[in-house]
Design a protein around this motif. Structure first.
Motif, mmCIF file in Angstrom:
data_model
loop_
_atom_site.group_PDB
_atom_site.id
_atom_site.type_symbol
_atom_site.label_atom_id
_atom_site.label_comp_id
_atom_site.label_asym_id
_atom_site.label_seq_id
_atom_site.Cartn_x
_atom_site.Cartn_y
_atom_site.Cartn_z
ATOM 1 N N PRO A 47 -96.997 15.959 9.747
ATOM 2 C CA PRO A 47 -98.121 16.144 10.666
ATOM 3 C C PRO A 47 -99.243 15.110 10.531
ATOM 4 C CG PRO A 47 -97.436 18.258 9.817
ATOM 5 C CD PRO A 47 -96.609 17.227 9.120
ATOM 6 N N MET A 83 -112.708 24.786 9.452
ATOM 7 C CA MET A 83 -111.414 24.428 8.856
ATOM 8 C C MET A 83 -111.564 23.456 7.698
ATOM 9 S SD MET A 83 -108.875 23.764 12.022
ATOM 10 C CE MET A 83 -108.435 25.034 13.207
ATOM 11 N N GLY A 84 -112.754 22.866 7.560
ATOM 12 C CA GLY A 84 -112.959 21.982 6.422
ATOM 13 C C GLY A 84 -113.231 20.531 6.762
ATOM 14 N N THR A 96 -105.904 16.298 8.845
ATOM 15 C CA THR A 96 -105.726 16.953 7.552
ATOM 16 C C THR A 96 -106.088 18.433 7.651
ATOM 17 O OG1 THR A 96 -106.309 14.881 6.482
ATOM 18 C CG2 THR A 96 -106.322 16.831 5.097
ATOM 19 N N GLY A 132 -103.534 21.569 7.333
ATOM 20 C CA GLY A 132 -103.754 22.642 6.363
ATOM 21 C C GLY A 132 -103.525 24.003 7.004
ATOM 22 N N GLN A 133 -104.077 24.187 8.210
ATOM 23 C CA GLN A 133 -103.886 25.464 8.912
ATOM 24 C C GLN A 133 -102.417 25.682 9.270
ATOM 25 O OE1 GLN A 133 -106.356 27.731 9.254
ATOM 26 N NE2 GLN A 133 -107.612 26.284 8.102
ATOM 27 N N LEU A 138 -99.861 24.514 7.565
ATOM 28 C CA LEU A 138 -99.170 24.878 6.316
ATOM 29 C C LEU A 138 -99.426 26.344 5.983
ATOM 30 C CD1 LEU A 138 -99.792 21.747 4.058
ATOM 31 C CD2 LEU A 138 -97.662 22.428 5.163
ATOM 32 N N HIS A 139 -100.654 26.790 6.247
ATOM 33 C CA HIS A 139 -100.995 28.191 6.008
ATOM 34 C C HIS A 139 -100.137 29.095 6.895
ATOM 35 C CE1 HIS A 139 -104.428 31.387 5.594
ATOM 36 N NE2 HIS A 139 -103.333 31.709 4.946
ATOM 37 N N GLN A 192 -97.364 28.325 8.192
ATOM 38 C CA GLN A 192 -95.962 28.192 7.779
ATOM 39 C C GLN A 192 -95.674 29.094 6.573
ATOM 40 O OE1 GLN A 192 -93.019 24.629 7.943
ATOM 41 N NE2 GLN A 192 -94.224 24.341 6.096
#
Lengths: 579, 247
Positions: A39, A101-102, A139, A143-144, A146-147, A149
């Protein structure tokens, strides 16, 4: 798994694709995310500039309505007003979401989001995160993903290339055919709905500052299967690119708004062209107008008729300490040129294609003309009209992706086209068709080189649909494209390996480039006016009576079929685009 | 016309044996290594005139922001798009990153970067995608200090340079520290800091770093990874003390 959660396939894991996937998951869908690579490698990483939103943390009285009005005017009124307003209204919420989200947006003394100036905007509207907003946004979104997933709501499939749609007898999209770029397996994947977020087609042109993969292959594949393409003739160029290590690289325009200047070298002295032509609004000039003005000056200031003068962006007058933060993205873009210190010497610039405004035709909810097929980001034509305003690229990708994802998931249940009802005959036929294409490519014989033909096609497009367009040149270009197409059929597949063969996908993408190139040129020929980035010196004016419409191109065996019947819906007064 | 010699370590697939091929490339002004590989790909002919298969490699943005083109250039992990050919006098040696499973030629499988980020829970848990109505306040000073850690492009150069990243260790590379530094400093990320620190205290975490500091010297984004490690080692220790007393 949950009861009948709709299955959505998202093609492309950039800002638009990941936003679409997250929005679809929130509506209860289970998402498969197809992507060429991991990604965070998407083309959105290049969007250093930031994201536009009327947050008004500078207390200037900025509003979403002003953001929308300036976006429409910059785009020469070629986008539907309601949709642009929807995006600009949502923009502050999107920046908020990214911050949650950061994404480490630059902050004010109070800790609010610090807004930067940007070209084309009268107010500070650009939320920026350090030197590379695009990288940070990717990034955070990754991250979201991956969360999601880890909760088994998203399945990421990196290293799979989208090849074509699975279309059933009723003409609806029921899934995609994809290829594994390592073991070269071709696999049909069924879905309730498909969202294409695979970027635009700037890399089709030789002088581009985009990712090499942004060649519009996914758009072209859908186009060949019946999806309409809107405004293909609108190609965004900008004067602010540097030639760094043999690749044109987009320079963030905010550096100019923050106090940098642009000039052309004339008789050994700086000639501030934009200030001279546009006076106090010189910082507001859209990219296409600035490019044409600068490149006319470059020709005029040349010492001999066949040479050209150099143009520069100059930030040497900025205070070096302040500049480190003010123009951080600009300094980052110059970083590759080890010998160049942008704070000490002016940076030589070149015009380049930054992006494309055209893309798959979509309605207000990002649905294409094929039932079950959606598109967002660079793959869709929606918000930018005839020219993109800085900061709107990331915004449109994220907003459009979320609209598409939400709507695709919400309507999936009612559509009666569930993924598990796709017949295996339909899946196998789609797979078989793509295997035939592979066999066909492998059987091509001759001495032509596909890479060189690709480059020639890119140069041909630069000659014909560049800063200025001429009908006679465009007509000739159409013939030339056919010629290159027939030469391509004599190009051999240079690699026969059955593992990680990059040449086969390249050849397949090449085959499609001709369709898209024909469409761009035919639409350029068809639209007989000048509007935004589409400029014909023979017809220099915008013609709202006749051409205030969306170009809609559909594929046919005998060439693109163009339709200009969709009027642009705008209630606001159409101002002259004079700066 | 000036030319450059490029020596590429090739391997047709993960099971095969590697071999070397030498290519002669005509120099272009300001040519990057990535561009030189593209030129070879367009006409794959070795320096002694033999036809060969095009060199498999990855590249996308060509601006040093996507991290796709990381490889060993004269033995050092670098981005091919941001390395100029005329930086070197002799032949340029290109090899795939050795710490990742090989796919073909210069392509490697970097999926373990994503796996490591997932294992360390490198995300901020959100209530949803709706508009919450307030943007978390973030001190300017903290944001400016942390900004550089948000710049990681997950290219894998730090993993390549690290002696601790090897077949016997669970450690994936220093990139993970950069991501965690950025998240932990963020006002919302702070709330999920402790579980992340606890994970980082375990296998494949900060304790696996032996302080070679090679990562920092190869990072194409210039991220101060050694400082990140030092800071996180301290925080992991503090966190375990906190957990001992407060649960």
């Amino acid at each position: 798994m949950h009861k009948a959660s709709p299955k959505i396939i998202v093609v492309g894991a950039g800002a638009a694709g990941m936003s679409a996937a997250l929005a679809a998951v929130e509506e209860g869908a289970s998402v498969t995310l197809l992507s060429l690579a991991e990604p965070f490698r998407a083309s959105s990483a290049r969007l250093r500039e930031g994201i536009a939103a009327a947050l008004d943390t500078a207390g200037e009285g900025d509003t979403a309505a002003m953001h929308a009005a300036e976006t429409l005017r910059c785009g020469d009124y070629l986008a539907h007003e309601k949709r642009v307003k929807g995006m600009c209204d949502a923009a502050p919420g999107i920046v908020e979401l990214l911050a949650r989200m950061g994404v480490g947006f630059d902050r004010t003394a109070e800790g609010a989001i610090r807004l930067g100036k940007c070209g084309g905007a009268t107010k500070r509207r650009l939320a920026r995160a350090g030197r590379s907003t695009g990288v940070q946004v990717l990034t955070a979104l990754a991250g979201q993903i991956l969360h999601a997933q880890s909760a088994e709501r998203v399945h990421v499939m990196p290293g799979w290339e989208f090849i074509s749609l699975i279309i059933d007898d009723s003409g609806a999209c029921r899934g995609v055919v994809a290829q594994n770029l390592r073991n070269m397996e071709i696999r049909p994947l069924a879905a309730d709905a498909v969202i294409i977020c695979a970027g635009g087609y700037p890399a089709l042109l030789a002088k581009h500052a985009a990712s090499v993969e942004s060649d519009g292959a996914a758009i072209a594949a859908c186009y060949a299967q019946g999806a309409a393409v809107a405004n293909p003739e609108f190609v965004q160029f900008s004067p602010y690119a540097i030639d760094a290590a043999g690749k044109l690289r987009a320079l963030p325009e905010s550096s100019l708004a923050e106090g940098g200047s642009v000039w052309v070298e004339r008789d050994g002295r700086p000639w501030h062209v934009l200030e001279e032509f546009f006076h106090e609004s010189s910082g507001l000039v859209p990219r296409d107008i600035a490019t044409r003005a600068l490149w006319k000056a470059v020709r005029d200031a040349a010492l001999t008729p066949d040479s050209r003068a150099n143009a520069f962006v100059d930030i040497t007058q900025l205070d070096p300490d302040a500049a480190a933060q003010l123009v951080a993205p600009f300094l980052d873009a110059c970083d590759a040129l080890a010998e160049l210190d942008a704070l000490r010497e002016p940076v030589r610039i070149e015009p380049a294609v930054f992006a494309t405004m055209g893309g798959l035709w979509v309605d207000a909810r990002h649905a294409s003309n094929i039932p079950g097929l959606f598109a967002a980001g660079g793959s869709a034509c929606q918000y930018h009209g005839a020219c993109i305003m800085a900061g709107n690229e990331l915004l449109a990708s994220i907003y459009g992706g979320m609209v598409a994802g939400r709507y695709a998931a919400c309507t999936a249940e009612r559509s009666g086209r569930a993924a598990d009802s796709v017949s295996s005959d339909l899946m196998n036929a789609a797979k078989g068709r793509e295997e035939d294409v592979v066999a066909h490519i492998a059987a091509q014989e001759g001495s032509e080189n596909a890479h060189l033909i690709g480059r020639e096609l890119g140069e041909l497009l630069v000659e014909s649909v560049w800063l200025e367009k001429d009908n006679a040149v465009l007509k000739k270009a159409l013939e030339k494209i056919d010629e290159l197409g027939s030469r391509f059929s004599k190009a051999q597949l240079p690699d026969r390996a059955e593992w990680a063969n990059a040449e086969l996908p390249f050849m397949r993408r090449m085959r499609r480039r001709f369709d898209l190139a024909r469409l761009i040129v035919a639409a350029s020929l068809g639209r007989d006016e000048s509007r935004g980035a589409h400029f014909k010196p023979a017809l220099p004016l915008r013609d709202d009576a006749k051409w205030h419409c969306i170009t809609r191109g559909t594929w046919s065996a005998s060439g693109p079929v163009l339709d200009f019947s969709e009027r642009v819906e705008i209630e606001a007064e159409l101002q002259k685009r004079e700066y | 016309m000036e030319t450059a010699l490029i020596k590429v370590k090739r391997q047709d697939d993960p099971e095969d044996l590697p071999y070397w091929e030498l290519f002669e490339v005509q120099l272009e002004p300001g040519m990057s290594v990535a561009r030189a590989i593209e030129v070879v790909r367009e006409n794959p002919m070795t320096a002694d005139g033999n036809r060969t298969a095009p060199v498999a490699h990855e590249c996308s943005c060509m601006e040093g922001l996507c991290g796709a083109c990381a490889m060993l250039i004269n033995g050092k992990a670098r981005l091919a798009c941001s390395t100029l050919v005329d930086e070197f006098d002799g032949p340029i040696t290109l090899e795939p990153l050795a710490k990742f499973p090989l796919v073909r030629d210069l392509c490697v499988d970097r999926s373990r970067i994503m796996e490591a980020l997932a294992r360390s829970e490198c995300w901020i848990p959100l209530d949803g995608l709706h508009v919450a109505g307030c943007i978390p306040v973030y001190s300017q000073r903290e944001q400016m200090k942390t900004s550089v850690f948000s710049d990681c492009i997950s290219c894998g150069c730090c993993s390549e340079a690290c002696p601790q990243v090897n077949g016997r260790s669970a450690f994936a590379g220093a990139f993970i520290f950069s991501h965690i530094m950025a998240l932990n400093a963020h006002p919302l990320g702070l709330q999920s800091r402790d579980p992340r620190l606890a994970l980082l205290g375990g296998r494949g975490g900060v304790a696996d770093c032996a302080g070679a500091e090679n990562c920092e010297s190869v990072c194409p984004r210039g991220i101060p990874l050694a400082a990140a490690v030092a800071r996180l080692q301290w925080e992991v220790a503090l966190n375990s003390i906190r957990r001992y007393f407060w649960g």
